[in-house]
Design a protein around this motif. Structure first.
Motif, PDB file in Angstrom:
ATOM      1  N   ASP A 114       0.447  -1.326  -0.339  1.00 37.62           N
ATOM      2  CA  ASP A 114      -0.190  -0.023  -0.554  1.00 37.62           C
ATOM      3  C   ASP A 114       0.958   1.409   0.194  1.00 37.62           C
ATOM      4  O   ASP A 114       1.407   1.700   1.098  1.00 37.62           O
ATOM      5  CB  ASP A 114      -0.796  -0.246   1.281  1.00 37.62           C
ATOM      6  N   ILE A 115       1.693   1.741  -0.923  1.00 34.37           N
ATOM      7  CA  ILE A 115       2.258   2.629  -1.533  1.00 34.37           C
ATOM      8  C   ILE A 115       1.902   4.244  -0.732  1.00 34.37           C
ATOM      9  O   ILE A 115       2.799   5.271  -0.148  1.00 34.37           O
ATOM     10  CB  ILE A 115       2.606   2.561  -2.332  1.00 34.37           C
ATOM     11  N   LYS A 116       0.479   4.207  -0.227  1.00 34.39           N
ATOM     12  CA  LYS A 116      -0.122   5.348   0.605  1.00 34.39           C
ATOM     13  C   LYS A 116       0.162   5.778   1.858  1.00 34.39           C
ATOM     14  O   LYS A 116       0.176   6.206   2.751  1.00 34.39           O
ATOM     15  CB  LYS A 116      -1.938   5.084   0.419  1.00 34.39           C
ATOM     16  N   ASN A 117       1.087   4.057   2.122  1.00 34.64           N
ATOM     17  CA  ASN A 117       1.253   4.266   3.400  1.00 34.64           C
ATOM     18  C   ASN A 117       2.790   3.813   3.620  1.00 34.64           C
ATOM     19  O   ASN A 117       3.521   2.898   5.071  1.00 34.64           O
ATOM     20  CB  ASN A 117       0.036   3.134   5.105  1.00 34.64           C
ATOM     21  N   GLU A 118       3.183   3.814   2.134  1.00 30.98           N
ATOM     22  CA  GLU A 118       5.143   3.439   2.635  1.00 30.98           C
ATOM     23  C   GLU A 118       5.729   4.898   1.584  1.00 30.98           C
ATOM     24  O   GLU A 118       5.257   5.727   1.068  1.00 30.98           O
ATOM     25  CB  GLU A 118       4.510   2.270   1.556  1.00 30.98           C
ATOM     26  N   GLY A 119       6.863   5.216   2.071  1.00 32.69           N
ATOM     27  CA  GLY A 119       7.655   6.045   1.755  1.00 32.69           C
ATOM     28  C   GLY A 119       7.243   7.225   1.876  1.00 32.69           C
ATOM     29  O   GLY A 119       6.725   7.810   2.682  1.00 32.69           O
ATOM     30  N   SER A 120       7.148   8.262   0.541  1.00 35.25           N
ATOM     31  CA  SER A 120       6.805   9.435   0.814  1.00 35.25           C
ATOM     32  C   SER A 120       4.843   9.452   0.832  1.00 35.25           C
ATOM     33  O   SER A 120       4.453  10.644   1.185  1.00 35.25           O
ATOM     34  CB  SER A 120       6.645  10.634  -0.494  1.00 35.25           C
ATOM     35  N   GLY A 121       4.300   8.537   0.556  1.00 38.78           N
ATOM     36  CA  GLY A 121       3.008   8.331   0.651  1.00 38.78           C
ATOM     37  C   GLY A 121       2.174   8.341  -0.341  1.00 38.78           C
ATOM     38  O   GLY A 121       1.246   8.196  -0.871  1.00 38.78           O
ATOM     39  N   ASN A 122       2.569   8.938  -1.886  1.00 37.49           N
ATOM     40  CA  ASN A 122       2.996   9.555  -3.070  1.00 37.49           C
ATOM     41  C   ASN A 122       2.393   8.693  -3.912  1.00 37.49           C
ATOM     42  O   ASN A 122       3.000   7.740  -3.614  1.00 37.49           O
ATOM     43  CB  ASN A 122       3.789  10.285  -3.361  1.00 37.49           C
TER      44      ASN A 122
END
Length: 206
Positions: free
Chosen positions: A34-42
């Motif tokens: 879930d990239i919304k909750n990982e890295g920059s969230g973008n």
């Protein structure tokens, strides 16, 4: 009245189609992230690349490239569809702006979204091909040299603005650069956290 209704449908379609969060969907489906909750969230290609890279570098490149391509294509498609329906320049520029808004403030993500770079360059590639190609070349060159995605994108955006004024002192059909500035301001607004990190020398490289 029929033309008015067609324009409303085109505007709504542009916003919704551009709002499809391809980066989020691809990362979730193929990498289980879930990239919304990982890295920059973008939900953009850069964050997909960074986050998925930690699990599978090969897959990360594929998903990052697919995200970049699809985010650009959705901007291109909505403009071309409107062109085929005979929409005037003023309507096309409104659709271009709404496409960027749709990507950056997606109805499918509770009005969150990406930074609008790929979708923005997608719509501008149709509306102003030569300035857009110049901007993409500058963007790619800056990206290769600096390896900082956000800074490269902003440099590419500046290149487009300069090229658009040189090649089109008056924008055909509307006589104003206003929609271009709206798109530029939206993209810049979405990059504010990156700009802050750039000044602090904390922005990560790709």
């Amino acid at each position: 009245m029929e033309l008015f209704n067609q324009n409303i449908i085109l505007y709504l379609a542009a916003y919704l189609i551009a709002g499809i969060p391809f980066g989020y969907l691809l990362a979730k489906q193929f990498a289980g992230v879930d990239i919304k909750n990982e890295g920059s969230g973008n939900i953009g290609a850069t964050n997909v690349l960074r986050v998925v890279k930690e699990k599978d570098p090969s897959l990360a490149k594929k998903l990052g490239a697919a995200t970049l391509f699809l985010d650009a294509i959705k901007g291109i498609v909505v403009i071309l569809a409107a062109k085929m329906l005979g929409a005037p320049e003023s309507v096309l520029w409104t659709i271009a702006v709404l496409a960027v808004i749709g990507h950056c403030f997606s109805a499918f993500l509770f009005f969150e979204g990406g930074k609008g770079v790929a979708t923005g360059f997608g719509v501008l590639l149709v509306m102003m091909p030569i300035p857009a190609l110049i901007a993409i070349a500058v963007w790619l060159g800056a990206g290769k040299g600096l390896k900082i995605s956000s800074l490269s994108s902003l440099i590419g955006l500046i290149a487009f603005l300069i090229a658009s004024y040189i090649l089109y002192p008056e924008v055909p059909g509307i006589g104003s650069h206003a929609p271009i500035w709206v798109i530029a301001l939206i993209i810049t607004y979405k990059h504010i956290p990156n700009i802050v990190r750039l000044f602090k020398k904390e922005e990560g490289k790709v």
